[in-house]
Scaffold this motif. Sequence first.
Motif, short mmCIF file in Angstrom:
data_model
loop_
_atom_site.label_atom_id
_atom_site.label_comp_id
_atom_site.label_asym_id
_atom_site.label_seq_id
_atom_site.Cartn_x
_atom_site.Cartn_y
_atom_site.Cartn_z
N ALA A 1 4.98 1.24 0.13
CA ALA A 1 6.21 2.00 0.40
C ALA A 1 5.94 3.17 1.35
O ALA A 1 6.76 3.47 2.23
CB ALA A 1 6.81 2.51 -0.91
N ASN A 2 4.78 3.82 1.20
CA ASN A 2 4.43 4.96 2.07
C ASN A 2 4.07 4.51 3.48
O ASN A 2 4.46 5.15 4.45
CB ASN A 2 3.27 5.75 1.47
CG ASN A 2 3.67 6.51 0.24
OD1 ASN A 2 4.83 6.85 0.05
ND2 ASN A 2 2.71 6.78 -0.62
N ASP A 3 3.30 3.42 3.59
CA ASP A 3 2.77 3.01 4.89
C ASP A 3 3.72 2.10 5.68
O ASP A 3 3.62 2.02 6.90
CB ASP A 3 1.43 2.29 4.71
CG ASP A 3 0.36 3.22 4.15
OD1 ASP A 3 0.52 4.45 4.23
OD2 ASP A 3 -0.66 2.70 3.64
N PHE A 4 4.62 1.42 4.99
CA PHE A 4 5.52 0.47 5.65
C PHE A 4 6.96 0.68 5.18
O PHE A 4 7.54 -0.19 4.54
CB PHE A 4 5.08 -0.97 5.38
CG PHE A 4 3.67 -1.25 5.82
CD1 PHE A 4 3.39 -1.57 7.13
CD2 PHE A 4 2.61 -1.20 4.91
CE1 PHE A 4 2.09 -1.83 7.54
CE2 PHE A 4 1.32 -1.45 5.30
CZ PHE A 4 1.05 -1.76 6.62
N PRO A 5 7.55 1.82 5.48
CA PRO A 5 8.93 2.06 5.03
C PRO A 5 9.89 1.05 5.67
O PRO A 5 9.79 0.73 6.84
CB PRO A 5 9.22 3.48 5.51
CG PRO A 5 8.22 3.77 6.57
CD PRO A 5 7.03 2.91 6.29
N GLY A 6 10.78 0.53 4.86
CA GLY A 6 11.75 -0.44 5.33
C GLY A 6 11.27 -1.88 5.30
O GLY A 6 12.06 -2.80 5.50
#
Length: 98
Positions: free
Chosen positions: A55-60
Amino acid sequence: MKKFFITASMLLGSFATFAMSPEMSPYSNEIISKVQDYKEIKVSELPKAITEAFANDFPGATIDKAYVNEDKKYKLEVTTAEMSTTLYANEKGEWIEK
């Protein structure tokens, strides 16, 4: 004529090296086990550390499928707005290069 027989025997001898079937190859079992050692799991079964890191490294982005192996390494099939890709992580949520 002598060169012809030497060349012909070398050519015929080289065919024998390629005649080995994949089942006889000493490396085939290792390759197959490396490819097939991931077992599919539900995305909800992923460790919290991985879902948070994702979730932090690949938002969306979304995780379409998740897999785990005996070493607790995870394979994630991921879709972003631009593309689909595969990511690898350990159970601590650290990304692994493959």
